[in-house]
Design an enzyme around this catalytic site. Structure first.
Site, PDB file in Angstrom:
ATOM      1  N   HIS A 162      29.054  38.006  38.742  1.00  0.00           N
ATOM      2  CA  HIS A 162      28.915  39.203  37.905  1.00  0.00           C
ATOM      3  C   HIS A 162      30.083  39.342  36.939  1.00  0.00           C
ATOM      4  CE1 HIS A 162      28.967  43.683  37.211  1.00  0.00           C
ATOM      5  NE2 HIS A 162      27.713  43.407  36.960  1.00  0.00           N
TER       6      HIS A 162
ATOM      7  N   ARG B 189      29.840  39.001  43.235  1.00  0.00           N
ATOM      8  CA  ARG B 189      30.798  39.717  42.376  1.00  0.00           C
ATOM      9  C   ARG B 189      31.493  38.771  41.415  1.00  0.00           C
ATOM     10  NH1 ARG B 189      32.223  45.458  42.214  1.00  0.00           N
ATOM     11  NH2 ARG B 189      30.966  46.377  43.877  1.00  0.00           N
TER      12      ARG B 189
END
Length: 209
Positions: free
Chosen positions: A41, A38
């Site tokens: 990302h 995450r």
């Protein structure tokens, strides 16, 4: 106009497939890998894994605090809005005290940044809470100073302030001496709201039924 992918589900799938193909996540414990994904990302930089530090105890500490309804304290409104509130367990508050008048008064009185002064307003509810810092190195320094002075320990610290003055140093201090608190940080100057808030979003995604 060039062709582009517009299917949100496929964009999401390909994004994380790219991360897993390009980033070596073997250095993270299995429960921490969704957090690392995450964070990557959120910034688009697979090379950030070299500077990313996630303690093995962090995922369980975050999940436990969230399920217990503990508050999340953030150093900025950007971090607060980056956390997906609808995904949080019921009763969890996201609190940013930066714009509280008491923080401004305290900062002026002590000649410290408002971000650092805002940390003092967390102390009555800091025990077992989650701290997410993505912008202000002085907030991270102030938190660590408060812990050294005997403040109650939070359940976890996400310390990812970004910048040129104090960012590296504050994160080095956290990584070298986390005061017994599970943490995640990004060494060096990089960091920011999106990356810091993504850590919480990774955990809530794992908690989702």
């Amino acid at each position: 106009m060039r062709d582009y992918l517009s299917d949100p589900v496929e964009i999401y799938r390909r994004s994380f497939a790219t991360i897993r193909a390009e980033a070596d996540l073997s250095g993270f414990a299995a429960p921490a890998r969704p957090i690392a994904e995450r964070v990557i990302h959120a910034c688009g930089m697979t090379d950030i894994v070299a500077d990313l530090r996630i303690t093995a105890a962090l995922p369980a500490a975050l999940a436990g605090a969230l399920m217990a309804g503990k508050p999340i304290f953030t150093d900025s409104e950007m971090v607060r809005h980056g956390i997906i509130a609808r995904a949080l367990p019921g009763g969890v508050e996201i609190i940013c005290t930066l714009n509280d008048s008491k923080a401004r008064e305290h900062g002026l009185g002590r000649q410290i940044t408002r971000s650092a002064a805002a940390v003092s307003l967390w102390l009555p509810r800091l025990a077992g809470a989650i701290v997410v810092i993505g912008n202000a190195p002085t907030a991270l320094f102030a938190l660590l100073e408060a812990l050294d002075a005997g403040a109650d320990k939070p359940a976890a610290i996400i310390g990812m302030p970004v910048g040129f003055i104090g960012a590296k140093e504050s994160k080095d201090e956290l990584a070298e001496n986390p005061r017994g608190v599970p943490f995640a940080t990004i060494l060096g100057r990089r960091g920011g709201s999106a990356m810091a808030s993504s850590v919480i979003n990774a955990i809530t995604a794992e908690l989702a039924p």
